[in-house]
Scaffold this active site. Structure first.
Site, mmCIF file in Angstrom:
data_model
loop_
_atom_site.group_PDB
_atom_site.id
_atom_site.type_symbol
_atom_site.label_atom_id
_atom_site.label_comp_id
_atom_site.label_asym_id
_atom_site.label_seq_id
_atom_site.Cartn_x
_atom_site.Cartn_y
_atom_site.Cartn_z
ATOM 1 N N GLY A 101 -21.231 1.536 -4.492
ATOM 2 C CA GLY A 101 -21.908 2.798 -4.211
ATOM 3 C C GLY A 101 -20.940 3.903 -3.824
ATOM 4 O O GLY A 101 -21.032 5.033 -4.318
ATOM 5 N N GLY A 147 -17.745 -12.854 -9.045
ATOM 6 C CA GLY A 147 -17.482 -13.420 -10.369
ATOM 7 C C GLY A 147 -17.642 -12.412 -11.481
ATOM 8 O O GLY A 147 -17.465 -12.747 -12.652
ATOM 9 N N PHE A 165 -24.810 -6.079 -8.450
ATOM 10 C CA PHE A 165 -23.925 -4.910 -8.389
ATOM 11 C C PHE A 165 -24.184 -3.868 -9.477
ATOM 12 O O PHE A 165 -23.913 -2.685 -9.272
ATOM 13 C CB PHE A 165 -22.446 -5.311 -8.302
ATOM 14 C CG PHE A 165 -21.780 -5.807 -9.553
ATOM 15 C CD1 PHE A 165 -21.409 -4.945 -10.570
ATOM 16 C CD2 PHE A 165 -21.459 -7.160 -9.684
ATOM 17 C CE1 PHE A 165 -20.749 -5.399 -11.700
ATOM 18 C CE2 PHE A 165 -20.804 -7.613 -10.814
ATOM 19 C CZ PHE A 165 -20.447 -6.737 -11.830
ATOM 20 N N HIS A 179 -24.857 -12.041 -1.844
ATOM 21 C CA HIS A 179 -25.571 -10.850 -2.316
ATOM 22 C C HIS A 179 -26.402 -10.206 -1.215
ATOM 23 O O HIS A 179 -27.619 -10.100 -1.332
ATOM 24 C CB HIS A 179 -26.510 -11.224 -3.479
ATOM 25 C CG HIS A 179 -25.831 -11.826 -4.652
ATOM 26 N ND1 HIS A 179 -26.517 -12.578 -5.601
ATOM 27 C CD2 HIS A 179 -24.546 -11.783 -5.066
ATOM 28 C CE1 HIS A 179 -25.670 -12.969 -6.536
ATOM 29 N NE2 HIS A 179 -24.471 -12.506 -6.235
ATOM 30 N N GLY A 223 -25.749 -1.034 -1.287
ATOM 31 C CA GLY A 223 -26.762 -2.086 -1.381
ATOM 32 C C GLY A 223 -27.739 -2.130 -0.225
ATOM 33 O O GLY A 223 -28.761 -2.809 -0.308
ATOM 34 N N ASN A 278 -27.841 -10.913 -10.221
ATOM 35 C CA ASN A 278 -26.685 -10.438 -9.458
ATOM 36 C C ASN A 278 -26.806 -8.925 -9.269
ATOM 37 O O ASN A 278 -27.098 -8.215 -10.224
ATOM 38 C CB ASN A 278 -25.394 -10.783 -10.193
ATOM 39 C CG ASN A 278 -25.307 -12.267 -10.528
ATOM 40 O OD1 ASN A 278 -26.159 -12.789 -11.227
ATOM 41 N ND2 ASN A 278 -24.293 -12.928 -10.036
ATOM 42 N N GLU A 296 -27.209 -19.073 -12.150
ATOM 43 C CA GLU A 296 -25.978 -18.907 -12.901
ATOM 44 C C GLU A 296 -25.292 -20.263 -12.995
ATOM 45 O O GLU A 296 -25.240 -21.017 -12.023
ATOM 46 C CB GLU A 296 -25.112 -17.816 -12.252
ATOM 47 C CG GLU A 296 -23.925 -18.230 -11.494
ATOM 48 C CD GLU A 296 -23.220 -17.086 -10.748
ATOM 49 O OE1 GLU A 296 -22.089 -17.355 -10.319
ATOM 50 O OE2 GLU A 296 -23.762 -15.981 -10.566
ATOM 51 N N GLY A 300 -16.662 -5.452 -2.786
ATOM 52 C CA GLY A 300 -17.119 -6.704 -3.372
ATOM 53 C C GLY A 300 -16.603 -6.955 -4.772
ATOM 54 O O GLY A 300 -16.557 -8.107 -5.224
#
Length: 547
Positions: free
Chosen positions: A66, A164, A528, A488, A516, A526, A403, A159
């Site tokens: 952000g 991943g 992001f 998360h 977030g 996920n 995942e 992050g």
């Protein structure tokens, strides 16, 4: 109009850079590209740190998704921006010549101010694997709060340094439950595409996936999901897939194929350092101050806000305290960082007009982990790419998206490993504890049970079909579920509740939340890309209306 022009310029810049990067990889100039990337990352933090007494038009607290979006768009609109980041710059190699430590051998760089590692998988083959490390401002914060460990990235890029890279846009039919006050048409028509372009999102080549050794584990995951009637979907990622092919061919230094994920990725991952932040720095209007921690924000006598900032060293000690005035402040310290700061500022009277929604609506995105023991005829491979590229979608029927995750140990384990995102309805609240002078979170480990039940909707069935069992040796002794953590964290300053519908904090004009913390606890995938797209939406409105 101006904003559209800026965006078009940015898009052209990205495509030109992509063309150059593509050409260099074709020519095999990987080393050169690596030096260029390193130089670019160093440039992001080249200017000196913020000085006490400074007056800045915009202060952004945090350098994650952000904050990076807001900074880039503000800078493109002609605004000078000062970013402060609690973690390090991560632009200087260690004694091994690499910036980041390897997942299998954590060292001083790996953890944020801990003296012992706190690995998500605490055990392997029944043995505990955590070890003592020197106290240092390392890259991964394992923050223990009220019944949950929250893993967060620490450093310039937030992050994006430690995840991943799974860049998933939620299915449109699920979006209304994620952000009910936001128009899906604008998100899916404008802001998700803008976010995906800015982040450099791409998907693995399915033909290469089918043949490469490093995704044998994911192919086993696909076969077993499909045999139990579950859809397997390829998941986009911000890894440079051409680079991974070069790793596999032995023509480039290994990164994903060297198991790098938890503690940073040295080569192939397009973290924010290489995307939004590199573009922001190129405007000449952005300064980043690493190892700076904001402790207070309060209205200044002459307008704007007085911000108190502690400068720290690599053992976490405060070496200086600075007072800065900012006309506008953007809270982008992550769901936990932003929420904790705002709850403290409201309770202690620094920002008394914040409303009663501050600290509420926090969730773990339904995260729960598990492993399964496969038969000997289903080996998952000693070489496993650390970047996940596929998932099992049972969201509509069972409330879970799993995942297919790597277990990059370097040996054959015959194990399948999964991180599930579930529709867990439980939400926690941050509150100020006057006795300890700290912010508490009232999450309870028992609240993970719905997430376990939803994940079981997938894995009980796969075990029944395959005649297999759960692993019990990864999270302790005889413990199946990794129900103690989240990667998360979401919520705590929810959009259209703690803020207006664009992230303006209620009661204090010129203060914004843009990370977030705005998203109430769950994104169905996920998070992001959604954090990035929402930031793109909000900052466009803020620039047009407030500046």
């Amino acid at each position: 109009m101006g904003d559209t022009t800026q965006h078009n310029k940015a898009s052209r810049g990205v495509s030109r850079r992509r063309f150059i990067a593509g050409t260099s990889s074709i020519l095999g100039a990987v080393t050169l590209a690596g030096h260029a990337a390193a130089a670019q990352e160093q440039a992001v933090t080249a200017a000196g740190p913020i000085t006490s007494g400074a007056h800045v038009p915009v202060l952004v607290i945090g350098t994650g998704y952000g904050g990076s979006v807001a900074t880039l768009r503000l800078a493109q609109a002609g605004v000078d921006v000062q970013m402060v980041e609690m973690g390090m710059a991560w632009d200087t190699p260690g004694s091994d010549g690499k910036i980041f430590a390897n997942t299998t051998s954590p060292d001083y760089r790996s953890y944020w101010l801990r003296t012992r590692t706190k690995q998500p998988l605490s055990n392997f083959l029944g043995f505990p694997i955590d070890k003592d490390v020197p106290r240092y401002t390392g890259i991964l914060d394992a923050e223990e709060m009220g019944g949950i460990i929250v893993y967060q990235g620490r450093g310039v890029g937030g992050g994006s340094l430690v995840n991943g890279g799974m860049a998933v846009t939620p299915k449109r039919e699920n979006f209304g439950a994620v952000l009910p006050s936001v128009d899906p048409a604008e998100m899916y028509g404008t802001y998700y595409p803008r976010a995906n372009a800015g982040l450099g999102v791409g998907t693995v080549d399915p033909t290469w996936f089918d043949s490469t050794d490093c995704y044998q584990y994911a192919r086993v995951g696909r076969k077993q999901a499909q045999r139990s009637g579950f859809p397997f979907v390829f998941v986009p990622d911000v890894y440079d897939w051409d680079y991974m092919k070069q790793e596999a061919a032995g023509t480039a230094p290994k990164s994903a194929l060297a198991g790098e994920i938890l503690y940073g990725n040295n080569y192939g991952k397009k973290s924010l350092q290489k995307t939004y932040l590199a573009q922001a720095k190129a405007t000449g209007r952005v300064t980043i101050s690493p190892l700076h921690k904001v402790t207070s924000v309060s209205p200044a006598a002459g307008g704007g806000y007085t911000v108190l900032i502690d400068q720290i060293n690599t053992t976490g000690d405060t070496t200086a305290t600075k007072t800065v005035t900012a006309d506008r402040v953007f809270f982008a310290a992550g769901s936990v960082g932003t929420s904790k700061l705002l709850v403290k500022l409201k309770a202690t009277g620094a920002l008394p007009n914040l409303n009663g929604e501050i600290g509420k609506g926090w969730g773990d995105n339904g995260n729960v982990m598990c492993g399964r023991a496969n038969h000997l005829w289903d080996p998952t491979g000693a070489l496993q790419a650390s970047i996940p590229c596929g998932g099992i979608d049972n969201w509509a029927a069972g409330g879970a998206f799993a995942e297919v995750a790597p277990l990059p140990t370097g040996i054959e384990t015959f194990a399948s490993f999964y991180l599930s995102i579930t529709k867990n309805p439980n939400r926690a609240q941050f509150s100020w504890n006057a006795g300890t002078g700290k912010v508490d979170l009232n999450w309870q480990t028992a609240w993970k049970q719905p997430a376990i039940d939803m994940a079981k909707s997938i894995f009980d069935k796969i075990n029944a079909t395959e005649g297999t069992i759960y692993r019990t040796d990864l999270f302790g002794v005889y413990k199946i579920w990794g129900d103690h953590l989240t990667y998360h964290p979401l919520g705590g300053a929810v959009l259209n509740k703690a803020t207006d519908n664009y992230g303006r904090l209620q009661g204090h004009p010129g203060l914004y939340v843009i990370d977030g913390a705005l998203i109430p606890g769950n994104t169905s995938v996920n998070p992001f890309v959604t954090i990035t797209a929402l930031a793109e939406r909000n900052i466009e409105k803020i620039i047009a209306a407030d500046l």
